[in-house]
Design an enzyme around this catalytic site. Structure first.
Site: not given
Ligand code: IMP
Length: 182
Positions: A105, A154-155
């Site tokens: 990220d 956002f996973v």
């Protein structure tokens, strides 16, 4: 603290993940072919499902070890400060090492872990991330292999959590906040 309510939209199916892992395992095998032992280092906790599937596709002698670095806590934002919460059990000096990350990220976690492990003198150190969110990057780092590039969402699922939930979903899903508290 109550979590905000959310729904999960499927982003990457279990079938697509499995197909991608097969292809990645072939590339990793050709890179490390001839190794006497590849030490596969999973970054806890998000990589535990990925590493389990990846090593079963890897036609190489492997040893599995784990390292835990602090990440988001229960929020959806990086703390930017990386601490090692659990170190490797084994030595990596003179060894072939593959670091397995769930998501790159901002890049803080992977760059910190790679810098740390390099100080231990591995023979060769490569990295693999199931997911990459390049638009979020703050540190210039890229894994040697990436499963899927994804947008800034956002996973959860396939080992990845939101506040420790949803790790057991077989697919990767995007969290959509619906307003209100869960
Ligand atoms: P970075 O240090 O910002 O690159 O963050 C890496 C870590 O943050 C990952 O290993 C995950 O644990 C966590 N993370 C980043 N994005 C997400 C996400 O979309 N869902 C859940 N965890 C995430």
């Amino acid at each position: 603290m109550a979590q905000p309510a959310y729904e999960i939209d499927e982003m990457i199916s279990a079938k697509s993940i499995a197909a991608r892992i097969e292809a990645l395992a072939r590339e990793i095998k050709s890179t490390f072919d001839g190794t006497d032992k590849l030490i596969v280092v999973g970054l806890l906790r998000g990589s535990f499902v990925f590493i389990a599937d990846l090593v079963r596709e890897l036609d190489l002698p492997v040893e599995v070890d784990f390292l835990e670095a602090s990440s988001y806590g229960d929020s959806t934002e990086s703390s930017r400060e990386v601490r090692i919460l659990k170190d490797l059990r084994g030595e990596i000096a003179g060894r072939d090492v593959l670091v397995v990350e769930d998501i790159v990220d901002t890049g803080f976690t992977l760059s910190h872990v790679v810098a740390l492990l390099k100080t231990r003198g591995p023979k060769r150190l490569e990295t693999i991330a199931l997911l990459d969110k390049p638009s979020r990057r703050e540190i210039d780092i890229r894994a040697t292999w990436t499963g899927f590039e994804i947008p800034d969402e956002f996973v959860v699922g396939y080992g990845i959590d939101y506040a420790q939930r949803n790790r057991n979903l077989p697919y990767i899903g995007a969290v959509r906040f619906t307003g209100g508290a869960a």
